[in-house]
Design an enzyme around this catalytic site. Structure first.
Site, PDB file in Angstrom:
ATOM      1  N   SER A  43       0.803  -1.228   0.000  1.00 21.05           N
ATOM      2  CA  SER A  43       0.000   0.000   0.000  1.00 21.05           C
ATOM      3  C   SER A  43       0.834   1.275   0.000  1.00 21.05           C
ATOM      4  O   SER A  43       0.278   2.378   0.029  1.00 21.05           O
ATOM      5  CB  SER A  43      -0.932   0.010   1.218  1.00 21.05           C
ATOM      6  OG  SER A  43      -0.193  -0.079   2.422  1.00 21.05           O
ATOM      7  N   TYR A  44       2.161   1.157  -0.060  1.00 21.48           N
ATOM      8  CA  TYR A  44       3.020   2.336  -0.031  1.00 21.48           C
ATOM      9  C   TYR A  44       3.281   2.877  -1.441  1.00 21.48           C
ATOM     10  O   TYR A  44       4.415   2.995  -1.882  1.00 21.48           O
ATOM     11  CB  TYR A  44       4.365   2.013   0.624  1.00 21.48           C
ATOM     12  CG  TYR A  44       4.325   1.735   2.102  1.00 21.48           C
ATOM     13  CD1 TYR A  44       3.211   2.029   2.884  1.00 21.48           C
ATOM     14  CD2 TYR A  44       5.433   1.177   2.740  1.00 21.48           C
ATOM     15  CE1 TYR A  44       3.202   1.763   4.238  1.00 21.48           C
ATOM     16  CE2 TYR A  44       5.434   0.917   4.093  1.00 21.48           C
ATOM     17  CZ  TYR A  44       4.324   1.202   4.848  1.00 21.48           C
ATOM     18  OH  TYR A  44       4.316   0.934   6.195  1.00 21.48           O
ATOM     19  N   GLY A  45       2.256   3.204  -2.151  1.00 19.48           N
ATOM     20  CA  GLY A  45       2.416   3.813  -3.467  1.00 19.48           C
ATOM     21  C   GLY A  45       3.320   3.000  -4.378  1.00 19.48           C
ATOM     22  O   GLY A  45       3.112   1.800  -4.576  1.00 19.48           O
ATOM     23  N   ASP A  46       4.355   3.663  -4.918  1.00 20.52           N
ATOM     24  CA  ASP A  46       5.281   3.010  -5.842  1.00 20.52           C
ATOM     25  C   ASP A  46       6.498   2.415  -5.148  1.00 20.52           C
ATOM     26  O   ASP A  46       7.480   2.053  -5.806  1.00 20.52           O
ATOM     27  CB  ASP A  46       5.769   4.024  -6.890  1.00 20.52           C
ATOM     28  CG  ASP A  46       4.669   4.440  -7.852  1.00 20.52           C
ATOM     29  OD1 ASP A  46       3.774   3.618  -8.114  1.00 20.52           O
ATOM     30  OD2 ASP A  46       4.708   5.592  -8.338  1.00 20.52           O
ATOM     31  N   SER A  47       6.454   2.289  -3.831  1.00 21.95           N
ATOM     32  CA  SER A  47       7.624   1.843  -3.081  1.00 21.95           C
ATOM     33  C   SER A  47       8.174   0.504  -3.578  1.00 21.95           C
ATOM     34  O   SER A  47       9.381   0.358  -3.792  1.00 21.95           O
ATOM     35  CB  SER A  47       7.286   1.733  -1.595  1.00 21.95           C
ATOM     36  OG  SER A  47       8.385   1.231  -0.874  1.00 21.95           O
TER      37      SER A  47
END
Length: 292
Positions: free
Chosen positions: A51-55
């Site tokens: 859920s951390y974007g593009d991490s």
């Protein structure tokens, strides 16, 4: 970089976890500089989430080169088997790896969320299935909120989670109910040799309404070096804590790494006195209510 053994897992982990949230909304070039800095400073534990974007995508570029040298952890915030299993496969693809060292059930901060994860057809079943298939090596749990330590203690009573990631800092530990539940969690994790890692070590409190947000974190962090040094000293000197995840802002990471590297140069009394004198210090989760 100080390292500590991760309990029964056995991995000699840097006490500073590279928190993947900081890569969620940055460019690949910005991510590359932050990852390279972490590796150069001895960080060998990466903790991200689907859920951390593009991490995961940003980290995935590096995995063919560094996978064998790092402990790689990610998370699923889904509660159902189908959604969680699909997310695990997606994380493997995005991270460009065949195996994740640690899959964590993410943001489990209430008993209701724990019940959902552990119900028939829940996310825990997906994690166990992935482990049986060799896609993940270990299963852990994370959570936010004032009830997180109590919820994670209950989680350990229900299932043999292999890691716990829970909130901790000087302010939170000063809340009597929070201290009681955190101490009980420490005792249980020590007894089981489960590595207890913490989050929000350098959190100052919630952003004020109308305040200019000069960091990418959803809470306001401390950003002066001396206070960060005290926060890091306080967390790493607490018995039973194996390490902590860095704040979700690439600009803060060098200061946090510097605080870890000088750990031991500040004594306990000095750290406590500095933190106790901060009048605007508060919980990142807002005003505490009764803790479960």
């Amino acid at each position: 970089m100080l390292r500590r053994k991760m309990g029964n897992i056995g991995f000699e982990s840097s006490v500073l976890l590279f928190g993947g949230a900081k890569l969620g909304s940055v460019t690949q070039d910005e991510a590359d500089r932050s990852i390279a800095f972490a590796l150069e400073h001895g960080v060998n534990h990466i903790d991200t989430a689907a859920s951390y974007g593009d991490s995961e995508v940003r980290l995935g570029k590096w995995m063919p080169e560094i996978r064998k040298d790092v402990f790689l952890a990610t998370k699923t915030a889904h509660r159902g088997w189908k959604e969680a299993k699909e997310e695990i496969y997606r994380s493997l693809t995005r991270l460009r790896t065949d195996t994740i060292d640690l899959l964590q059930l993410h943001a489990v901060g209430t008993i209701e969320e724990l019940d959902k994860c552990m119900s028939a057809g829940g996310a825990l079943e997906a994690a166990l299935e992935a482990k049986e298939e060799g896609l993940v090596r270990h299963i852990g749990i994370t959570g936010h909120g004032h009830s997180a330590p109590a919820v994670h203690l209950e989680a350990l009573r229900r299932f043999a989670f292999e890691t716990v990631l829970t909130p901790f800092n000087y302010y939170l530990y000063g809340l009597p109910e929070y201290r009681q539940s955190f101490d009980a969690l420490v005792e249980e994790t020590k007894r089981r040799e489960v590595p207890l890692r913490v989050i929000k070590a350098v959190a100052k409190g919630p952003w004020a309404v109308g305040q200019t947000r000069n960091h990418a974190t959803w809470y306001e962090p401390f950003d002066d070096q001396r206070t960060i040094d005290a926060c890091v000293h306080y967390a790493l000197s607490h018995e039973g804590i194996h390490g902590f995840a860095s704040a979700g802002d690439i600009q803060l990471f060098p200061k946090i790494a510097a605080a870890v590297e000088k750990f031991g140069t500040m004594d306990d009394a000095e750290a406590r006195a500095l933190l106790a004198a901060i009048p605007e210090y508060g919980s990142p989760f807002g005003a505490p209510t009764s803790i479960a």
